[in-house]
Design an enzyme around this catalytic site. Sequence first.
Site, PDB file in Angstrom:
ATOM      1  N   SER A  20       0.829  -1.208   0.000  1.00  0.00           N
ATOM      2  CA  SER A  20       0.000   0.000   0.000  1.00  0.00           C
ATOM      3  C   SER A  20       0.856   1.248   0.000  1.00  0.00           C
ATOM      4  CB  SER A  20      -0.903  -0.010   1.243  1.00  0.00           C
ATOM      5  OG  SER A  20      -1.529   1.239   1.435  1.00  0.00           O
ATOM      6  N   TYR A  37      -2.682  -0.230   9.970  1.00  0.00           N
ATOM      7  CA  TYR A  37      -2.830  -0.893   8.668  1.00  0.00           C
ATOM      8  C   TYR A  37      -1.537  -0.775   7.872  1.00  0.00           C
ATOM      9  CZ  TYR A  37      -4.016  -1.250   3.711  1.00  0.00           C
ATOM     10  OH  TYR A  37      -4.016  -1.573   2.372  1.00  0.00           O
TER      11      TYR A  37
END
Length: 322
Positions: free
Chosen positions: A129, A154
């Site tokens: 990501s 995350y």
Amino acid sequence: MNILVTGCAGFIGYNLCRVILDKNNKYNFFEIDNLNKYYDVSLKKNRLLNLKNSSRFKFIKMDLSNKKRLESFFSKKKIDTVINLAAQAGVRHSLKKPDDYVNSNLVGFYNILECSKKFKIKHLIFASSSSVYGSTKKFPINEEISTDRPVSFYAATKKCNEILAYSYSYNFNLNCTGLRFFTVYGPYGRPDMALFKFTNSILNNKKADLYNYGNHERDFTYIDDVTNYIYKLIRKPNIKKHYQIFNIAAGNSNKLEYFVKLIEKYTNKKLKTKHIKMQQGDILKTHADVSKITKYLKHKNNTSLKNGIKNFIKWYREYYKI
């Protein structure tokens, strides 16, 4: 070639499976998803229904944290390439329920690595990501910039994925390619993402939360561009290097305010907004340098933001009959 796609009922996973089915009838592939309830399960099931029209679609409901079952699956199927897109998504959610991210993004990914090593997988492509870059202020962001300070939990799990994959690549010669996705959007997108929420609000005359007072900037990346990159990487595994990381993005940045104006333009309505301060875990701006992936594949996709939003709104109206 036998391919395993994990997270096949997810946004990127579903669209990738669709591309593989459309473009190549020589690939046999298997799909795994746990169909968790992070967002509307019916949307995930409808994605699967679209894929099940093909006899080549072989879906297995499974949680990657179940190592025994995952190993059993690998032992029965001769998998050549693994594309790991299964993960617990959501920056803000990770601050509230970190256990979900440990089980899926850490334990689940470790199990994928172990099975890839044990059953001699030729190429592991895995989702990372843009969140791993944290609050960098140097733009455009290239893959060499430090990722040692992820802001959200995350992002920290995605950084861990990259480190674990590098370790397996270095110690066991496992070919790994990590993909740092930048704000992927488009038809069949996730309901927790901005485009979906804003479109839902504007078409249903509801008020939408506009974080950081609309001052965020994002490198919005259209889903078809993303899946085309992945498809080309399947066909061009990393031979010279056992470990690679690529930015997967449009390569430009747009303000959230402009994003909203385009939604208003293509719905011919005005979005009612509630301006909210910047949230914990949020990043002010993303803007990727995509020269590395462009050079490697000798290809650059770049669907315009205008066309991407237009396509999404068309899909949304048809899907929800609005």
